[in-house]
Scaffold this active site. Structure first.
Site, short mmCIF file in Angstrom:
data_model
loop_
_atom_site.label_atom_id
_atom_site.label_comp_id
_atom_site.label_asym_id
_atom_site.label_seq_id
_atom_site.Cartn_x
_atom_site.Cartn_y
_atom_site.Cartn_z
CD GLU A 52 34.52 -14.84 -20.01
OE1 GLU A 52 35.39 -15.55 -20.54
OE2 GLU A 52 33.76 -14.09 -20.65
CG HIS A 104 46.75 -13.82 -26.96
ND1 HIS A 104 45.76 -14.68 -26.56
CD2 HIS A 104 47.53 -13.64 -25.87
CE1 HIS A 104 45.92 -14.98 -25.29
NE2 HIS A 104 46.99 -14.37 -24.84
NE ARG A 126 39.83 -7.40 -37.03
CZ ARG A 126 39.89 -7.89 -35.79
NH1 ARG A 126 39.38 -7.21 -34.78
NH2 ARG A 126 40.44 -9.07 -35.57
CE LYS A 161 36.67 -6.93 -26.03
NZ LYS A 161 36.30 -6.96 -27.46
#
Ligand code: MV4
Length: 507
Positions: free
Chosen positions: A200, A235, A292, A116
Site C-alpha cells: 500500500e 503496535h 471481536r 487483508k
C-alpha cells in the site's frame, strides 16, 4: 436464551464478562491454566475448569480442551474475549459444531477479515475508501514497481495474514523493494505460516481512528462512534479516547457510514471494530476490521451509556437491537489508560511479579477494569496488562484532570508499571492539545526518563504513605480495638501538606 457462559480467556476481560453475566442472570464458567489458578476470574466465576500448564499454546489456545470444558459443565455459549482464540475462525466453527453459541461474528466474517487483501477488495466494492495499493499478493517484485511509482513512494509492504505490525516494511525507493519483500515475507511466514505480502502507499503521519459497530441477526447495523487510538508503541495501544480530538459531526457521519458499510459487506453480526487511518488532511482510509470485542471498549461504553458485553450476549441469544443510529447519543469524553506491568524507564520491559501493594483509584468519573487483587501475581506467560483505568468527564479537559488525579491515587508496588508514563503523556502539551499521531510515543518519549525520576520522588511516596498509614492503623486497631481518635500517624497533619502539594502544575 443463554443460561451458562464459558469464558475462554483470563485477566481483566474475563472479570468484565463475568460482571455482564451477573447483571443479566447468566451463570459463568472460566477455564484457567496453572499460572492462573488463584487469579481473580477463577475466584469470581461460578465454576472454574483447569485446562493445562501455563503456556497459552497448551491451555488458552487449546480449542478441544475448551470445548470439552464447555460441554462438561453444561455451558450453552462461549465468549472468547480478545486475543487468544477471539479471531480464530476455526474456533468459532468448532463452537457451532459442538452446539455452543459463539459470542461473536459468523466464522466466515472472521475469515474474510483475516485475509487483508480480501478485506481490501470487499471494502473497495462497498465504496469504503482504501489506501492505494495492490489487489493481489506480490508474485514478482518488479511487477509492482510501475504501480508503486504511480501511487508514490514510500510504500508499505504488509502481510496478507497480518495485523499487529508483523511482516511490515516501509520502502522508500524501488531498488529497496526486493530486500524488503524477502524480509517481510519470511517474517510473515514465521508469524502466520503464510508468507504472502501485498503493498500500500505508506501514510506518513496518520492517526488511528476506529469505529465501534454493532449488528444484530435482523440486519440492523449501527455504529457507536469512534475511538482515537493513535497513542501506541510497537503496535500496542496504550491510551485510547472518545471522541477523537479531530472529530466533527460531518466526519463522524461519513466515517460511521463507511464503518457500517464495511460490516454489512462481510455479513457481520455482534460487536466489531472498523479501523481507519486518517491523514493530516482528514482523508480516511479503511485499515482493517477487528472481529471481536476490543480491549478499549469501555471508552465507548462511557460515552454512549451502552453496555457492549451485555448486548453481545443478548444479540447472540437472538434479541433485536433496541436502538437505531439516530438514538445513539455521545455524551462527554472518555480516556482509557492501559496499566501494564512494564518498565517505562527500561524500554517498557515486561515486569512480571507479585503485586505487594495494590490500591485502586476511585471517585467521580473513574472506572477501573482489573482482574487482580493485592498479593496477586502478574505471570510471565501472558500479556502483562494489569488493568484499564477509564476516566470520563463532560469535556476532554475534565477527563484529563480526572485521569491525572486517578493515576496519582493508583498505588502499585512489586512490579514496575506504566502509570508514570501516562502521567507524562497527560502533561505533554501535544497530548493536551490533541495534536497526536501514531508516532507520538516514538518521537517524544525517549528523552524523558529524567522527568519520570522526579515524578517518582514527588508522587510515589504520597501513594505509598497512604498505604503504609492504613496498614499501621489497621495493625494498631487490631492491637487496641478502642484506640482514641487522632492517635494515628502524622501524615494527616504536617506531613500531609508537603506530600499533597500539587506536582503537576495543572490544578
Ligand atoms: C499502515 C500505516 C501507514 N500506511 N498502512 C500497523 C499495524 C497494521 N495493522 C497496519 N499498520 C499500519 N498500516 C499504510 N498504508 C501505518 C501503520 C502503523 C500503525 C497503524 C495504526 C496504529 C499504529 C501504527 C503504528 C505504526 C504503523
Amino acid at each position: 436464551m443463554i443460561k451458562k457462559l464459558l469464558i475462554a480467556n483470563r485477566g481483566e476481560i474475563t472479570v468484565r464478562i463475568i460482571r455482564a453475566c451477573r447483571d443479566i442472570g447468566i451463570a459463568t464458567v472460566v477455564v484457567y491454566s496453572d499460572a492462573d489458578r488463584r487469579a481473580m476470574p477463577v475466584l469470581m466465576a461460578d465454576e472454574a475448569v483447569r485446562i493445562g500448564p501455563p503456556p497459552a499454546a497448551e491451555s488458552y489456545l487449546k480449542i478441544d480442551l475448551i470445548i470439552d470444558a464447555a460441554l462438561k459443565t453444561g455451558a450453552d455459549a462461549v465468549h472468547p474475549g480478545y486475543g487468544f482464540l477471539a479471531e480464530n475462525a476455526a474456533f468459532a466453527e468448532a463452537c457451532s459444531a459442538a452446539g455452543l453459541n459463539f459470542i461473536g461474528p459468523p466464522a466466515k466474517a472472521i475469515a474474510a477479515m483475516g485475509d487483508k487483501i480480501a478485506a481490501r477488495q470487499m471494502m473497495e466494492h462497498s465504496g469504503v475508501p482504501v489506501i492505494p495499493g495492490s489487489d493481489q499478493p506480490i508474485q514478482a517484485v518488479q511487477d509492482i514497481i510501475p504501480a508503486a511509482r504511480r501511487a508514490g513512494f514510500p510504500i508499505l509492504l504488509k502481510a496478507v495474514a497480518g495485523g499487529g505490525g508483523k511482516g511490515m516494511r516501509v520502502v522508500y525507493k524501488a531498488e529497496d523493494i526486493p530486500h524488503a519483500f524477502e524480509a517481510a515475507s519470511s517474517e510473515a511466514q514465521s508469524a502466520f505460516g503464510d508468507g504472502r505480502v501485498f503493498w500500500e502507499k505508506y501514510l506518513e503521519h496518520p492517526r488511528h481512528i476506529e469505529f465501534q459497530i454493532f449488528a444484530d441477526k435482523f440486519g440492523n447495523v449501527i455504529h457507536l462512534g469512534e475511538r482515537e487510538c493513535s497513542i501506541q508503541r510497537r503496535h500496542q495501544k496504550v491510551i485510547e479516547e472518545s471522541p477523537s480530538p479531530i472529530m466533527t459531526e460531518d466526519l463522524r457521519e461519513r466515517m460511521g457510514k463507511a464503518a457500517v458499510a464495511a460490516a454489512q459487506a462481510c455479513g457481520y453480526v455482534n460487536a466489531g471494530t472498523v479501523e481507519f487511518l486518517v491523514d493530516t488532511r482528514r482523508d480516511f482510509y479503511f485499515l482493517e476490521m477487528n472481529t471481536r470485542l476490543q480491549v478499549e471498549h469501555p471508552v465507548t461504553e462511557l460515552v454512549t451509556g451502552i453496555d457492549l458485553v451485555k448486548w453481545q450476549l443478548r444479540v447472540a441469544a437472538g434479541e433485536e437491537l433496541p436502538f437505531r443510529q439516530e438514538n445513539i447519543v455521545h455524551n462527554g469524553h472518555a480516556i482509557e489508560f492501559r496499566i501494564y506491568a512494564e518498565d517505562p524507564k527500561n524500554n517498557f520491559l515486561p515486569s512480571p511479579g507479585t503485586l505487594s501493594v495494590y490500591r485502586e483509584p476511585h471517585g467521580p468519573g473513574v472506572r477501573l477494569d482489573s482482574g487482580v487483587y493485592e498479593g496477586a501475581e502478574i505471570p510471565v506467560y501472558y500479556d502483562p496488562l494489569i488493568s484499564k483505568l477509564n476516566v470520563w468527564g463532560k469535556t476532554r479537559n475534565e477527563a484529563m484532570a480526572r485521569g491525572l488525579r486517578a493515576l496519582e491515587e493508583y498505588a502499585i508496588a512489586g512490579v514496575a508499571t506504566t502509570i508514570k508514563f501516562h502521567c507524562w503523556a497527560l502533561r505533554h502539551p501535544l497530548f493536551r492539545a490533541g495534536d497526536i499521531s501514531t508516532h507520538f510515543v516514538n518521537d517524544h518519549f525517549e528523552s524523558i526518563s529524567g522527568c519520570l525520576d522526579i515524578e517518582e520522588e514527588a508522587i510515589r511516596p504520597l501513594a505509598l504513605a497512604a498505604v503504609i498509614y492504613e496498614y499501621r492503623r489497621a495493625k494498631k486497631r487490631a492491637a487496641a480495638p478502642i484506640a482514641p481518635r487522632g492517635s494515628g500517624s502524622s501524615w494527616k497533619g504536617h506531613g500531609r501538606r508537603t506530600l499533597l502539594r500539587p506536582t503537576n502544575g495543572l490544578r
